[in-house]
Scaffold this motif. Structure first.
Motif, short mmCIF file in Angstrom:
data_model
loop_
_atom_site.label_atom_id
_atom_site.label_comp_id
_atom_site.label_asym_id
_atom_site.label_seq_id
_atom_site.Cartn_x
_atom_site.Cartn_y
_atom_site.Cartn_z
N MET A 172 1.06 -0.80 0.13
CA MET A 172 -0.27 0.59 0.11
C MET A 172 1.43 1.16 0.00
O MET A 172 0.14 2.53 -0.81
CB MET A 172 -1.00 0.21 1.48
CG MET A 172 -2.19 -0.75 1.33
SD MET A 172 -2.96 -0.28 2.32
CE MET A 172 -3.80 1.07 2.17
N THR A 173 2.10 1.06 0.59
CA THR A 173 2.73 2.09 1.06
C THR A 173 3.50 2.63 -0.70
O THR A 173 3.66 3.32 -1.14
CB THR A 173 3.83 1.89 1.92
OG1 THR A 173 3.68 1.68 3.52
CG2 THR A 173 4.52 3.55 2.27
N PHE A 174 3.66 1.54 -1.09
CA PHE A 174 4.17 1.97 -2.46
C PHE A 174 3.36 2.27 -3.53
O PHE A 174 3.63 3.26 -4.46
CB PHE A 174 5.26 0.41 -2.80
CG PHE A 174 5.55 0.85 -3.85
CD1 PHE A 174 4.86 -0.50 -5.27
CD2 PHE A 174 6.65 1.06 -4.41
CE1 PHE A 174 6.07 -0.21 -6.70
CE2 PHE A 174 7.88 0.80 -5.86
CZ PHE A 174 6.95 0.45 -6.92
N GLY A 175 2.50 1.91 -3.04
CA GLY A 175 1.39 2.12 -3.88
C GLY A 175 0.49 3.75 -3.97
O GLY A 175 1.09 4.50 -5.03
N ALA A 176 0.72 3.47 -2.89
CA ALA A 176 0.54 5.39 -2.52
C ALA A 176 1.95 6.54 -2.98
O ALA A 176 1.17 7.34 -3.58
CB ALA A 176 0.41 5.44 -0.93
N SER A 177 2.86 5.95 -2.78
CA SER A 177 3.58 7.05 -2.76
C SER A 177 4.32 6.85 -4.85
O SER A 177 4.54 8.47 -5.04
CB SER A 177 5.30 5.76 -2.92
OG SER A 177 5.15 6.48 -1.25
N VAL A 178 3.48 5.89 -5.19
CA VAL A 178 3.36 6.07 -6.91
C VAL A 178 2.50 6.73 -7.36
O VAL A 178 3.22 8.47 -7.95
CB VAL A 178 3.21 4.44 -7.65
CG1 VAL A 178 3.11 4.61 -8.94
CG2 VAL A 178 4.51 3.73 -7.33
N LYS A 179 1.40 6.59 -6.22
CA LYS A 179 0.38 7.57 -6.60
C LYS A 179 1.16 9.20 -6.52
O LYS A 179 0.40 10.29 -7.75
CB LYS A 179 -0.80 7.65 -5.93
CG LYS A 179 -2.12 6.90 -5.99
CD LYS A 179 -3.15 7.60 -5.62
CE LYS A 179 -3.96 6.55 -6.73
NZ LYS A 179 -4.17 4.99 -7.13
N LYS A 180 1.86 9.40 -6.03
CA LYS A 180 2.01 10.71 -5.22
C LYS A 180 3.44 11.03 -6.01
O LYS A 180 3.45 12.06 -6.55
CB LYS A 180 2.50 10.89 -3.29
CG LYS A 180 1.82 10.22 -2.64
CD LYS A 180 2.09 10.48 -1.52
CE LYS A 180 0.59 10.32 -0.56
NZ LYS A 180 0.63 10.40 1.01
N LYS A 181 3.82 10.43 -6.52
CA LYS A 181 4.88 10.98 -7.40
C LYS A 181 4.51 10.89 -8.31
O LYS A 181 4.92 11.98 -9.23
CB LYS A 181 5.85 9.53 -7.30
CG LYS A 181 6.77 9.34 -6.82
CD LYS A 181 7.60 8.02 -6.72
CE LYS A 181 8.24 6.86 -6.11
NZ LYS A 181 9.21 6.05 -5.77
#
Ligand SMILES: [Zn+2]
Length: 480
Positions: free
Chosen positions: A21-30
């Motif tokens: 989830m963190t990874f997914g969220a990070s990608v969204k924020k990127k």
């Protein structure tokens, strides 16, 4: 076992979900950060073009620094100007609390490199300075990255503080050294930097340590024909000194670089010169090596003065530590370059680059916008120094290079100025801004990554006492 597996399995699954989830969220924020840079693209490129046209040299970057500081202020950053006793240095902050992430911006040009944004050598203003190291791109890409982080903070997507450092005079005295001495980087968690180049890659090779000095010789004047026996030539001492330095070349490590120019070498041949001055730089892969070279150069100056029967004075003006590479950080940068992919250049841009390569007598390979594969650092950095080195011993520092010039093109030269003022440079700048912003998203969002970066820094600096090479007081240019 059964009891343990019952409790551990859900925990592991939970962690995996959290990581995903963190990874997914990070990608969204990127992606949001990238979108923000796309939004501001025209403005950021406009700022770069203005700094390119101002082409102001070290410590004189009045209009360039004001332009960037004013823009950041207009975007909601709190700006402190004239820091570290340098009118063109500033710090712009946004947000509050930890982590505090810094990003370094430069904007000084080089003397005599004025050039039109065209693939053949022709000055825009003959004799004027030009951006031969691409610092117009450097400062504005860092600004773009900081701006996108600010946008994400304002939208509640990231928490912490972003700080843009307006760092003058990289090409001369090394403004960052004085900002380090003023304690401006002390409370950072991590710092980011980048530099235009002919390749796109994570910065893992570091830079050389350097010390910048002058030696002055004080002799006695006389009529060169009438009573030369009453004279003692400062130029004779200068010649002994440079001869000594050149003889020393045979007995130094291959990592050493030594260069000098003569600033004062007498006025007319029929007057025994009473004064001479040489400006010399000593480099090695490590600061300790530079320190040894400096001691040897001091003895050569003393010996030269003794032979010429004059007095000598060596002054250390400035210098930089070698760059401490943070491998953990460099890997985060590399992951983000890979995520972004290559810089796509058009056929016209490739043609522009090839024309330059033909004009400068190097193979016409065009531009290389591909992300270079990961490679481990060199034991000794290649030639060149930067004041980012001094920052890297205060706070974990990571960075990248992005393609803004033709492959193998001469640096500190007109091709870099030419490309920095047109779409090739603009692409490098927007790309670098995105890569830096994406890296910062990782550092804001993943405390474990940040802790690992900091742990490596602590381990590598635990026995090191940092002392700048720079002389006390505000920076002074050796030559205007
Ligand atoms: Zn540079």
């Amino acid at each position: 076992m059964k009891i343990r597996s019952k409790s551990v399995v859900p925990l592991v699954v939970g962690l995996l979900v959290a990581v995903t989830m963190t990874f997914g969220a990070s990608v969204k924020k990127k992606e949001l950060a990238v979108a923000s840079i796309e939004n501001h693209k025209t403005e950021i490129i406009g700022l770069s073009d203005q700094v390119w046209a101002f082409a102001e040299t070290a410590l004189l970057e009045t209009r360039s620094s004001k332009l960037l500081a004013d823009y950041l202020e207009s975007q909601g950053f709190k700006v402190e100007r004239g820091v570290a006793e340098m009118p063109t240095a500033f710090v712009a902050s946004y947000g509050s609390g930890r982590p505090v992430i810094g990003i370094l911006g430069e904007y000084d040009a080089l003397p005599g490199l004025s050039q039109k944004a065209q693939p053949s050598k022709e000055a825009l203003t003959p004799g004027a300075p030009g951006h031969g190291c691409g610092h117009n791109l450097l400062g504005t890409a860092a600004l773009g990255a900081a701006l996108s982080v600010k946008d994400l903070m304002a939208a509640g997507q990231l928490k912490g503080t972003i700080r843009f450092y307006g760092t003058p005079a990289e090409e001369a005295v090394g403004g960052k050294v004085y900002m380090v001495r003023a304690g401006l980087f002390k409370d950072l968690d991590v710092c980011l930097a980048w530099h235009p180049g002919d390749k796109t890659r994570a910065a893992v090779d570091g830079s050389q340590a350097i010390v910048e000095c002058t030696v002055e010789f004080y002799g006695k004047t006389a009529h060169a024909a009438g009573d030369p026996w009453n004279g003692r030539s400062a130029v004779a001492a200068l010649e002994f000194f440079t001869t000594g330095l050149n003889r020393m070349r045979e007995f130094v490590k291959p990592t050493v670089r030594m260069h000098y120019t003569i600033l004062n070498g007498g006025d007319v041949p029929n007057v025994v010169p009473a004064y001479s001055r040489v400006w010399f730089w000593l480099r090695d892969s490590k600061g300790a090596g530079v320190q040894q070279l400096l001691e040897r150069a001091r003895r050569i100056a003393e010996g030269a003065a003794l032979m010429a029967e004059v007095e000598s004075k060596v002054t250390v003006h400035s210098g930089n530590w070698e760059t401490l590479v943070n491998l953990t950080g460099a890997k985060v940068v590399f992951a983000n370059l890979s995520w972004l992919g290559p810089i796509a250049f058009t056929a016209e841009e490739q043609e522009f680059a090839k024309t330059i390569q033909k004009a400068t007598g190097i193979p016409a390979k065009g531009l290389d916008g591909a992300v270079r594969p990961w490679k481990d650092p060199l034991p000794d950095p290649e030639g060149g120094s930067t004041d980012v080195g001094d920052v890297s011993w205060q706070v974990p520092t990571m960075g990248l290079e992005a393609t803004s010039a033709p492959l193998d093109a001469p640096w500190h030269a007109w091709p870099v100025v030419a490309c920095g003022g047109m779409s090739i440079g603009h692409k490098a700048l927007i790309y670098a801004a995105k890569a830096l912003a994406a890296t910062m998203v990782d550092l804001y969002e993943n405390p474990k990554t940040l802790l690992a970066v900091q742990a490596e820094f602590r381990e590598k600096t635990k026995d090191v006492v940092y002392k700048p090479f720079a002389a006390e007081g505000p920076p002074v240019l050796v030559k205007h």
